[in-house]
Design a protein around this motif. Structure first.
Motif, mmCIF file in Angstrom:
data_model
loop_
_atom_site.group_PDB
_atom_site.id
_atom_site.type_symbol
_atom_site.label_atom_id
_atom_site.label_comp_id
_atom_site.label_asym_id
_atom_site.label_seq_id
_atom_site.Cartn_x
_atom_site.Cartn_y
_atom_site.Cartn_z
ATOM 1 N N MET A 1 0.830 -1.177 0.000
ATOM 2 C CA MET A 1 0.000 0.000 0.000
ATOM 3 C C MET A 1 0.881 1.250 0.000
ATOM 4 S SD MET A 1 -2.903 -0.754 -0.325
ATOM 5 C CE MET A 1 -4.235 -1.817 -0.162
ATOM 6 N N ALA A 2 0.412 2.282 -0.708
ATOM 7 C CA ALA A 2 1.204 3.492 -0.860
ATOM 8 C C ALA A 2 0.436 4.702 -0.322
ATOM 9 C CB ALA A 2 1.540 3.704 -2.335
ATOM 10 N N SER A 3 1.169 5.619 0.268
ATOM 11 C CA SER A 3 0.579 6.844 0.796
ATOM 12 C C SER A 3 0.238 7.792 -0.356
ATOM 13 C CB SER A 3 1.560 7.525 1.746
ATOM 14 O OG SER A 3 2.673 8.021 1.014
ATOM 15 N N VAL A 4 -0.458 8.876 -0.034
ATOM 16 C CA VAL A 4 -0.796 9.890 -1.032
ATOM 17 C C VAL A 4 0.481 10.444 -1.660
ATOM 18 C CG1 VAL A 4 -1.775 12.201 -1.335
ATOM 19 C CG2 VAL A 4 -3.015 10.487 0.001
ATOM 20 N N GLU A 5 1.446 10.791 -0.828
ATOM 21 C CA GLU A 5 2.697 11.372 -1.323
ATOM 22 C C GLU A 5 3.430 10.421 -2.271
ATOM 23 O OE1 GLU A 5 6.974 12.527 0.577
ATOM 24 O OE2 GLU A 5 5.203 13.296 1.621
ATOM 25 N N VAL A 6 3.542 9.174 -1.876
ATOM 26 C CA VAL A 6 4.227 8.174 -2.697
ATOM 27 C C VAL A 6 3.464 7.959 -4.007
ATOM 28 C CG1 VAL A 6 4.849 5.726 -2.840
ATOM 29 C CG2 VAL A 6 5.358 7.030 -0.768
ATOM 30 N N SER A 7 2.154 7.914 -3.935
ATOM 31 C CA SER A 7 1.328 7.720 -5.138
ATOM 32 C C SER A 7 1.509 8.855 -6.127
ATOM 33 C CB SER A 7 -0.147 7.590 -4.753
ATOM 34 O OG SER A 7 -0.352 6.445 -3.970
ATOM 35 N N ALA B 1 -2.644 5.356 -23.355
ATOM 36 C CA ALA B 1 -2.908 3.991 -22.891
ATOM 37 C C ALA B 1 -2.001 3.618 -21.722
ATOM 38 C CB ALA B 1 -2.737 2.994 -24.036
ATOM 39 N N MET B 2 -0.742 3.943 -21.816
ATOM 40 C CA MET B 2 0.189 3.638 -20.726
ATOM 41 C C MET B 2 -0.127 4.465 -19.484
ATOM 42 S SD MET B 2 1.956 1.146 -21.642
ATOM 43 C CE MET B 2 3.112 1.111 -20.291
ATOM 44 N N ALA B 3 -0.535 5.704 -19.678
ATOM 45 C CA ALA B 3 -0.895 6.555 -18.548
ATOM 46 C C ALA B 3 -2.103 5.983 -17.812
ATOM 47 C CB ALA B 3 -1.175 7.972 -19.024
ATOM 48 N N ARG B 4 -3.095 5.535 -18.546
ATOM 49 C CA ARG B 4 -4.282 4.933 -17.925
ATOM 50 C C ARG B 4 -3.905 3.657 -17.166
ATOM 51 N NH1 ARG B 4 -8.723 3.424 -21.411
ATOM 52 N NH2 ARG B 4 -9.920 3.380 -19.491
ATOM 53 N N HIS B 5 -3.034 2.881 -17.746
ATOM 54 C CA HIS B 5 -2.567 1.647 -17.093
ATOM 55 C C HIS B 5 -1.861 1.979 -15.777
ATOM 56 C CE1 HIS B 5 -1.012 -2.410 -16.686
ATOM 57 N NE2 HIS B 5 0.192 -1.901 -16.540
ATOM 58 N N GLN B 6 -0.968 2.941 -15.813
ATOM 59 C CA GLN B 6 -0.218 3.317 -14.606
ATOM 60 C C GLN B 6 -1.149 3.938 -13.561
ATOM 61 O OE1 GLN B 6 2.884 2.441 -14.166
ATOM 62 N NE2 GLN B 6 2.914 3.248 -12.103
ATOM 63 N N LEU B 7 -2.103 4.723 -14.011
ATOM 64 C CA LEU B 7 -3.067 5.335 -13.092
ATOM 65 C C LEU B 7 -3.869 4.267 -12.358
ATOM 66 C CD1 LEU B 7 -3.955 8.200 -12.297
ATOM 67 C CD2 LEU B 7 -5.696 8.053 -14.065
ATOM 68 N N LYS B 8 -4.254 3.212 -13.084
ATOM 69 C CA LYS B 8 -4.979 2.103 -12.462
ATOM 70 C C LYS B 8 -4.107 1.410 -11.416
ATOM 71 C CE LYS B 8 -7.369 -2.210 -13.506
ATOM 72 N NZ LYS B 8 -7.803 -3.139 -14.544
ATOM 73 N N ASN B 9 -2.837 1.189 -11.740
ATOM 74 C CA ASN B 9 -1.924 0.554 -10.782
ATOM 75 C C ASN B 9 -1.765 1.389 -9.515
ATOM 76 O OD1 ASN B 9 -1.450 -1.624 -12.470
ATOM 77 N ND2 ASN B 9 0.429 -0.760 -13.330
ATOM 78 N N VAL B 10 -1.605 2.679 -9.680
ATOM 79 C CA VAL B 10 -1.446 3.561 -8.522
ATOM 80 C C VAL B 10 -2.732 3.574 -7.703
ATOM 81 C CG1 VAL B 10 -1.150 5.980 -7.833
ATOM 82 C CG2 VAL B 10 0.377 4.964 -9.545
ATOM 83 N N GLU B 11 -3.872 3.613 -8.370
ATOM 84 C CA GLU B 11 -5.173 3.601 -7.675
ATOM 85 C C GLU B 11 -5.312 2.355 -6.810
ATOM 86 O OE1 GLU B 11 -9.209 1.979 -7.388
ATOM 87 O OE2 GLU B 11 -8.126 1.609 -9.248
ATOM 88 N N GLN B 12 -4.886 1.220 -7.304
ATOM 89 C CA GLN B 12 -5.004 -0.030 -6.559
ATOM 90 C C GLN B 12 -4.088 -0.079 -5.341
ATOM 91 O OE1 GLN B 12 -4.281 -2.840 -9.720
ATOM 92 N NE2 GLN B 12 -6.444 -2.965 -10.250
ATOM 93 N N GLN B 13 -2.999 0.667 -5.365
ATOM 94 C CA GLN B 13 -2.035 0.649 -4.266
ATOM 95 C C GLN B 13 -2.244 1.773 -3.245
ATOM 96 O OE1 GLN B 13 0.217 -1.819 -3.803
ATOM 97 N NE2 GLN B 13 -0.821 -2.737 -5.539
ATOM 98 N N LEU B 14 -3.105 2.729 -3.565
ATOM 99 C CA LEU B 14 -3.290 3.902 -2.709
ATOM 100 C C LEU B 14 -3.946 3.520 -1.382
ATOM 101 C CD1 LEU B 14 -3.197 7.009 -2.412
ATOM 102 C CD2 LEU B 14 -5.488 7.059 -3.410
ATOM 103 N N ALA B 15 -3.359 3.995 -0.298
ATOM 104 C CA ALA B 15 -3.922 3.822 1.043
ATOM 105 C C ALA B 15 -3.950 5.186 1.725
ATOM 106 C CB ALA B 15 -3.089 2.854 1.856
ATOM 107 N N VAL B 16 -5.126 5.562 2.189
ATOM 108 C CA VAL B 16 -5.273 6.875 2.818
ATOM 109 C C VAL B 16 -5.507 6.702 4.301
ATOM 110 C CG1 VAL B 16 -6.621 8.998 2.834
ATOM 111 C CG2 VAL B 16 -6.204 7.809 0.705
#
Length: 124
Positions: A1-7, A109-124
């Motif tokens: 899980m990643a913080s807001v800053e890390v994301s 396409a790559m940006a959307r892929h990376q955005l999805k990955n970051v969304e899945q790892q985000l922990a607030v």
């Protein structure tokens, strides 16, 4: 899980052509964190404005009777892409990721892929 800053750092460094990124609470329109932007892109104002975009889309979906959930919203401008991705994890209910890309230097396409990955790892 990643913080807001890390994301936000991940989005700005891993996505080619990133101009700015934010994590936003769409119930209030307040950004929990921003990175990038500049004189021509006030991410705090954009965060509040894009909250209205999400609300309008949710209303439109309800009026039309569409089922399902919004994954992401794409706004294309002459020189930029603006991506809005709703956070669906248990910790992210009511949040969205906002990413602004330089259209000439990015791969959507790559940006959307990376955005999805970051969304899945985000922990607030």
């Amino acid at each position: 899980m990643a913080s807001v800053e890390v994301s936000l750092k991940e989005l700005m460094t891993a996505v080619e052509g990133s101009v700015g990124a934010a994590v936003v609470d769409y119930s209030s329109g307040m950004a929990l964190g921003t990175l990038g932007g500049g004189a021509d892109l006030d991410l705090m104002v954009a965060a509040a404005g894009n909250t209205d975009v999400i609300r309008a889309e949710v209303r439109a979906m309800e009026q039309v009777g569409l089922g399902g959930q919004i994954e992401d919203i794409l706004i294309t401008l002459g020189h930029q892409y603006h991506l809005i991705r709703l956070v669906t994890g248990r910790d992210g209910n009511g949040l969205f990721l906002y990413l602004v890309l330089d259209r000439a230097r990015s791969n959507l396409a790559m940006a959307r892929h990376q955005l999805k990955n970051v969304e899945q790892q985000l922990a607030v």
